[in-house]
Design a protein around this motif. Structure first.
Motif, PDB file in Angstrom:
ATOM      1  N   LEU A 101      14.585   4.194 -18.509  1.00  0.00           N
ATOM      2  CA  LEU A 101      15.444   3.351 -19.352  1.00  0.00           C
ATOM      3  C   LEU A 101      16.207   2.314 -18.526  1.00  0.00           C
ATOM      4  O   LEU A 101      16.199   1.126 -18.843  1.00  0.00           O
ATOM      5  CB  LEU A 101      16.437   4.221 -20.133  1.00  0.00           C
ATOM      6  N   TYR A 102      16.850   2.763 -17.445  1.00  0.00           N
ATOM      7  CA  TYR A 102      17.790   1.871 -16.740  1.00  0.00           C
ATOM      8  C   TYR A 102      17.089   0.806 -15.899  1.00  0.00           C
ATOM      9  O   TYR A 102      17.650  -0.260 -15.659  1.00  0.00           O
ATOM     10  CB  TYR A 102      18.794   2.708 -15.924  1.00  0.00           C
ATOM     11  N   GLN A 103      15.845   1.082 -15.501  1.00  0.00           N
ATOM     12  CA  GLN A 103      15.139   0.068 -14.706  1.00  0.00           C
ATOM     13  C   GLN A 103      14.717  -1.130 -15.578  1.00  0.00           C
ATOM     14  O   GLN A 103      14.321  -2.163 -15.076  1.00  0.00           O
ATOM     15  CB  GLN A 103      13.939   0.668 -13.981  1.00  0.00           C
ATOM     16  N   LYS A 104      14.865  -0.967 -16.905  1.00  0.00           N
ATOM     17  CA  LYS A 104      14.543  -2.080 -17.820  1.00  0.00           C
ATOM     18  C   LYS A 104      15.716  -3.049 -17.986  1.00  0.00           C
ATOM     19  O   LYS A 104      15.618  -4.025 -18.727  1.00  0.00           O
ATOM     20  CB  LYS A 104      14.200  -1.523 -19.214  1.00  0.00           C
ATOM     21  N   ALA A 105      16.843  -2.742 -17.362  1.00  0.00           N
ATOM     22  CA  ALA A 105      18.054  -3.545 -17.563  1.00  0.00           C
ATOM     23  C   ALA A 105      17.823  -5.018 -17.241  1.00  0.00           C
ATOM     24  O   ALA A 105      17.296  -5.360 -16.189  1.00  0.00           O
ATOM     25  CB  ALA A 105      19.179  -3.005 -16.687  1.00  0.00           C
ATOM     26  N   THR A 106      18.204  -5.875 -18.183  1.00  0.00           N
ATOM     27  CA  THR A 106      18.135  -7.321 -17.953  1.00  0.00           C
ATOM     28  C   THR A 106      19.461  -7.936 -18.384  1.00  0.00           C
ATOM     29  O   THR A 106      20.092  -7.471 -19.341  1.00  0.00           O
ATOM     30  CB  THR A 106      17.003  -7.989 -18.764  1.00  0.00           C
ATOM     31  N   TYR A 107      19.849  -8.995 -17.695  1.00  0.00           N
ATOM     32  CA  TYR A 107      21.111  -9.665 -18.013  1.00  0.00           C
ATOM     33  C   TYR A 107      21.046 -10.239 -19.429  1.00  0.00           C
ATOM     34  O   TYR A 107      20.092 -10.915 -19.793  1.00  0.00           O
ATOM     35  CB  TYR A 107      21.362 -10.783 -16.993  1.00  0.00           C
ATOM     36  N   LEU A 108      22.059  -9.940 -20.225  1.00  0.00           N
ATOM     37  CA  LEU A 108      22.101 -10.428 -21.600  1.00  0.00           C
ATOM     38  C   LEU A 108      23.095 -11.586 -21.735  1.00  0.00           C
ATOM     39  O   LEU A 108      22.729 -12.692 -22.103  1.00  0.00           O
ATOM     40  CB  LEU A 108      22.475  -9.282 -22.550  1.00  0.00           C
ATOM     41  N   LYS A 109      24.370 -11.319 -21.419  1.00  0.00           N
ATOM     42  CA  LYS A 109      25.370 -12.396 -21.480  1.00  0.00           C
ATOM     43  C   LYS A 109      26.672 -11.971 -20.819  1.00  0.00           C
ATOM     44  O   LYS A 109      26.885 -10.790 -20.566  1.00  0.00           O
ATOM     45  CB  LYS A 109      25.618 -12.831 -22.925  1.00  0.00           C
ATOM     46  N   SER A 110      27.553 -12.942 -20.559  1.00  0.00           N
ATOM     47  CA  SER A 110      28.890 -12.684 -20.040  1.00  0.00           C
ATOM     48  C   SER A 110      29.893 -13.173 -21.069  1.00  0.00           C
ATOM     49  O   SER A 110      29.727 -14.256 -21.633  1.00  0.00           O
ATOM     50  CB  SER A 110      29.115 -13.427 -18.722  1.00  0.00           C
ATOM     51  N   ALA A 111      30.912 -12.366 -21.316  1.00  0.00           N
ATOM     52  CA  ALA A 111      31.911 -12.716 -22.329  1.00  0.00           C
ATOM     53  C   ALA A 111      33.314 -12.662 -21.731  1.00  0.00           C
ATOM     54  O   ALA A 111      33.645 -11.720 -21.016  1.00  0.00           O
ATOM     55  CB  ALA A 111      31.808 -11.734 -23.495  1.00  0.00           C
ATOM     56  N   PRO A 112      34.172 -13.672 -22.033  1.00  0.00           N
ATOM     57  CA  PRO A 112      35.534 -13.642 -21.519  1.00  0.00           C
ATOM     58  C   PRO A 112      36.413 -12.662 -22.286  1.00  0.00           C
ATOM     59  O   PRO A 112      37.420 -12.177 -21.779  1.00  0.00           O
ATOM     60  CB  PRO A 112      36.025 -15.079 -21.711  1.00  0.00           C
ATOM     61  N   ASN A 113      36.035 -12.351 -23.537  1.00  0.00           N
ATOM     62  CA  ASN A 113      36.837 -11.432 -24.355  1.00  0.00           C
ATOM     63  C   ASN A 113      35.971 -10.857 -25.482  1.00  0.00           C
ATOM     64  O   ASN A 113      34.792 -11.186 -25.603  1.00  0.00           O
ATOM     65  CB  ASN A 113      38.071 -12.147 -24.927  1.00  0.00           C
ATOM     66  N   LEU A 114      36.603 -10.024 -26.299  1.00  0.00           N
ATOM     67  CA  LEU A 114      35.879  -9.279 -27.332  1.00  0.00           C
ATOM     68  C   LEU A 114      35.145 -10.191 -28.323  1.00  0.00           C
ATOM     69  O   LEU A 114      34.016  -9.904 -28.722  1.00  0.00           O
ATOM     70  CB  LEU A 114      36.860  -8.370 -28.078  1.00  0.00           C
ATOM     71  N   SER A 115      35.786 -11.296 -28.702  1.00  0.00           N
ATOM     72  CA  SER A 115      35.179 -12.155 -29.734  1.00  0.00           C
ATOM     73  C   SER A 115      33.883 -12.821 -29.262  1.00  0.00           C
ATOM     74  O   SER A 115      33.077 -13.264 -30.063  1.00  0.00           O
ATOM     75  CB  SER A 115      36.176 -13.217 -30.207  1.00  0.00           C
ATOM     76  N   HIS A 116      33.676 -12.877 -27.944  1.00  0.00           N
ATOM     77  CA  HIS A 116      32.441 -13.476 -27.410  1.00  0.00           C
ATOM     78  C   HIS A 116      31.370 -12.434 -27.067  1.00  0.00           C
ATOM     79  O   HIS A 116      30.294 -12.783 -26.592  1.00  0.00           O
ATOM     80  CB  HIS A 116      32.751 -14.305 -26.157  1.00  0.00           C
ATOM     81  N   CYS A 117      31.681 -11.163 -27.281  1.00  0.00           N
ATOM     82  CA  CYS A 117      30.728 -10.093 -26.951  1.00  0.00           C
ATOM     83  C   CYS A 117      29.566 -10.085 -27.952  1.00  0.00           C
ATOM     84  O   CYS A 117      29.695 -10.590 -29.064  1.00  0.00           O
ATOM     85  CB  CYS A 117      31.432  -8.734 -26.989  1.00  0.00           C
ATOM     86  N   PRO A 118      28.428  -9.476 -27.572  1.00  0.00           N
ATOM     87  CA  PRO A 118      27.320  -9.345 -28.525  1.00  0.00           C
ATOM     88  C   PRO A 118      27.746  -8.499 -29.730  1.00  0.00           C
ATOM     89  O   PRO A 118      28.808  -7.875 -29.710  1.00  0.00           O
ATOM     90  CB  PRO A 118      26.237  -8.609 -27.716  1.00  0.00           C
ATOM     91  N   GLU A 119      26.905  -8.458 -30.752  1.00  0.00           N
ATOM     92  CA  GLU A 119      27.202  -7.671 -31.956  1.00  0.00           C
ATOM     93  C   GLU A 119      27.565  -6.239 -31.581  1.00  0.00           C
ATOM     94  O   GLU A 119      26.949  -5.637 -30.704  1.00  0.00           O
ATOM     95  CB  GLU A 119      25.967  -7.689 -32.872  1.00  0.00           C
ATOM     96  N   ASP A 120      28.575  -5.701 -32.254  1.00  0.00           N
ATOM     97  CA  ASP A 120      29.117  -4.384 -31.909  1.00  0.00           C
ATOM     98  C   ASP A 120      28.310  -3.256 -32.559  1.00  0.00           C
ATOM     99  O   ASP A 120      28.753  -2.616 -33.509  1.00  0.00           O
ATOM    100  CB  ASP A 120      30.587  -4.333 -32.350  1.00  0.00           C
ATOM    101  N   ILE A 121      27.107  -3.017 -32.036  1.00  0.00           N
ATOM    102  CA  ILE A 121      26.246  -1.954 -32.574  1.00  0.00           C
ATOM    103  C   ILE A 121      25.633  -1.157 -31.417  1.00  0.00           C
ATOM    104  O   ILE A 121      25.608  -1.624 -30.282  1.00  0.00           O
ATOM    105  CB  ILE A 121      25.099  -2.526 -33.446  1.00  0.00           C
ATOM    106  N   GLY A 122      25.131   0.028 -31.732  1.00  0.00           N
ATOM    107  CA  GLY A 122      24.379   0.796 -30.738  1.00  0.00           C
ATOM    108  C   GLY A 122      25.263   1.521 -29.734  1.00  0.00           C
ATOM    109  O   GLY A 122      26.339   2.022 -30.075  1.00  0.00           O
ATOM    110  N   TYR A 123      24.783   1.551 -28.498  1.00  0.00           N
ATOM    111  CA  TYR A 123      25.418   2.352 -27.451  1.00  0.00           C
ATOM    112  C   TYR A 123      25.688   1.500 -26.219  1.00  0.00           C
ATOM    113  O   TYR A 123      24.792   0.823 -25.713  1.00  0.00           O
ATOM    114  CB  TYR A 123      24.489   3.502 -27.022  1.00  0.00           C
ATOM    115  N   GLU A 124      26.920   1.548 -25.742  1.00  0.00           N
ATOM    116  CA  GLU A 124      27.276   0.859 -24.506  1.00  0.00           C
ATOM    117  C   GLU A 124      28.015   1.812 -23.584  1.00  0.00           C
ATOM    118  O   GLU A 124      28.822   2.625 -24.043  1.00  0.00           O
ATOM    119  CB  GLU A 124      28.182  -0.358 -24.791  1.00  0.00           C
TER     120      GLU A 124
END
Length: 202
Positions: free
Chosen positions: A5-28
């Motif tokens: 699982l972890y070797q598949k990690a790819t950069y998605l995005k950088s966010a300065p705060n919560l409102s710029h984060c990706p959709e709040d679903i799944g597992y982080e």
């Protein structure tokens, strides 16, 4: 040593705060720690990638909330290193506010991997982090990093001392020894991540 699982990690995005984060679903699962605790090195070793999280000779370079996607449901999140004094005060205030909002309000956040230098665990900012996560009910797993710089006896004493404190004051937290250099504790760390990510190895 690699994990499917972890070797598949790819950069998605950088966010300065919560409102710029990706959709709040799944597992982080988020990674936090003092700026020199070896966070980027640990992320690179855990994902079997040399430069997923940029390692830098200058601590405190990670000033955004960085998302690395594993699959459509799961991401690892690299949080800004805390307690680094050379950052502009206004930037620091904004960045700490953005960090607090993410940690307190993010539904997808299932756990926090907290890095502590095995030679100097439980610094005041580490304790503040443990107090805060206890208050909001966020599970924590401590990686006592740079274990390769300690003798076996020193390492086991450091771990025993920390586990005693956690058991007494921070039942929401667990701990282990870890070394990015010789990959000590890698399997144990993956097991904890798997648990939080609801990932079952085949």
């Amino acid at each position: 040593m690699q994990h499917p699982l972890y070797q598949k990690a790819t950069y998605l995005k950088s966010a300065p705060n919560l409102s710029h984060c990706p959709e709040d679903i799944g597992y982080e699962v988020a990674f936090a720690g003092r700026s020199n605790a070896g966070k980027s090195s640990a992320l690179n070793v855990l994902t079997s990638q040399k430069s997923l999280a940029r390692t830098s000779k200058t601590p405190g370079r990670t000033q955004m909330i960085n998302f690395f996607q594993l699959d459509e449901q799961r991401s690892l999140v690299d949080l800004p290193g805390y307690g680094f004094a050379k950052v502009n005060v206004n930037v620091k205030k904004l960045w700490e506010a953005g960090l607090a909002e993410y940690i307190e309000k993010r539904d997808a956040l299932k756990g926090l991997v907290l890095m502590m230098d095995g030679r100097h665990p439980l610094q005041p900012l580490d304790v503040m982090m443990l107090d805060w996560t206890k208050e909001i009910g966020l599970p924590v797993h401590v990686l006592l990093t740079k274990a390769d710089k300690l003798s076996k006896n020193q390492a086991s004493q450091a771990l025993f001392g920390l586990q005693k404190t956690l058991k007494q004051d921070y039942p929401h937290a667990s701990a282990q020894l870890f070394s990015s250099l010789n990959k000590q504790g890698l399997d144990q760390a993956w097991l904890k991540l798997d648990e939080w990510m609801a990932f079952e190895r085949g």
